[in-house]
Design a protein around this motif. Sequence first.
Motif, PDB file in Angstrom:
ATOM      1  N   ARG A 219     -23.599 -10.512 -58.099  1.00 51.07           N
ATOM      2  CA  ARG A 219     -24.847 -10.759 -58.820  1.00 51.07           C
ATOM      3  C   ARG A 219     -24.607 -11.688 -60.012  1.00 51.07           C
ATOM      4  NH1 ARG A 219     -25.830  -4.751 -61.163  1.00 51.07           N
ATOM      5  NH2 ARG A 219     -25.309  -4.329 -59.002  1.00 51.07           N
TER       6      ARG A 219
ATOM      7  N   ASP B 168     -28.424  -3.268 -55.861  1.00 53.07           N
ATOM      8  CA  ASP B 168     -28.467  -4.361 -54.895  1.00 53.07           C
ATOM      9  C   ASP B 168     -28.908  -3.774 -53.559  1.00 53.07           C
ATOM     10  OD1 ASP B 168     -27.426  -6.845 -56.252  1.00 53.07           O
ATOM     11  OD2 ASP B 168     -25.819  -5.444 -56.740  1.00 53.07           O
TER      12      ASP B 168
ATOM     13  N   GLN C 143     -32.871 -10.444 -57.667  1.00 56.52           N
ATOM     14  CA  GLN C 143     -31.847 -11.383 -58.103  1.00 56.52           C
ATOM     15  C   GLN C 143     -32.400 -12.601 -58.858  1.00 56.52           C
ATOM     16  OE1 GLN C 143     -28.531 -10.669 -57.948  1.00 56.52           O
ATOM     17  NE2 GLN C 143     -28.285 -12.483 -59.258  1.00 56.52           N
TER      18      GLN C 143
END
Length: 397
Positions: free
Chosen positions: A39, A196, A381
Amino acid sequence: MSKQTPNDRVLYLVMDGDFARKRGVASSNRNHFAIFGRRYTEVFEQVYIMCRVHDVEDERTLPVGGQGVDVIALPPVHGWRDLMRHGPDIVKAFCNIPRDAVVLLRVPGIYPILAWLMLAMRRQPYGVEAMADADAQFTPGAYQKRFRGFYRMVWTRMMKLQCRHAAASSYVTTNALQSQFPPRAGRPSFSYTTLDLPEQSLVRRSRPPASFQKPEIILINVAMMQKHLKGQDLIIRAVARLAQSGVRLKLWLVGDGDTRGEFERLAAELGVSDNVKFLGRVQAGAEVFALLDQADIFVLPSRQEGLPRVVIEAMARSLPCFASALPGNRELLDREFLVALDDEADWVLKLHDAIGKPEFLARASQANLAAARRFTVGRIQPIRNRFYETLSSFSLR
């Protein structure tokens, strides 16, 4: 660090994570590179994670480092004695952070506090990722050791200052943590989960009423067993009372930690060792999802949370979820699925009522699956990247 890499593209991430080692390399069964480091590497060319690393070999874990991600191992400090012993080495490590580097503190935690003090003394900009409620970590039910009141005061005050003086901030909640630990007016602030969650992690269909019409219901909890923060003791007691009233159910506890032995003894003392199954550490991702798919109801009796990732994961597998009525949980679940904080009787009441209502649980399954789509990594994201880009710009000033 390569000399060709400008410091606005190098990130020093300070956090309190408990990592082990696998063949000498820092590793974790949760925050490994595949679900953590990437990330940051979407924006930063090099990431240095500064965190607690234990000299314990664990073959069940996966490496934390990866392409563009390295770990700077800090001594494993727990308590004042360890802090006095290892404090100079930790301070030295923070002094070695370049003055023009991008620094991100994942708060709350002892290492972010020490790093913040160093950064404040040399007037170096930094960012924060606010993960949890520092005040709630030391409430009477969550922390039962000496100096609880002192720790609570210090941790809460430090997190308020860290968030207030950050050049840019992010929060896992939309409003809950922001209201208690606000950023300074006019400074950039963002909101996103640290989970995530790939789109393919969501199941295709919610669960029908018939799936809840079974002789025995399985409750599942996924959480660390450190102190009493996650409330496993509370749900074990509730399960004991439900079993005594004739409800047929099992409780699966996924996770491990210092207080696991205490929880196992509690289940034995209450006569529900056969009802409570301790599954230990399970690798994040597919292994956790496989267990969630076998269970019927997810329970999170925590005494402290930010925005719990495990609830979102359970929602993604179409599980009905019940959780403590903490501010972050209120952003995920409707009121009828929130249980009064530290209230064993309310857990018994709400679970007893829900287990007898398959249609009610099926509607919750459908609603949770739909809500989980808001948290897929494809949606989250880009928000993270805007925060990281904003934060990196401060190293150029």
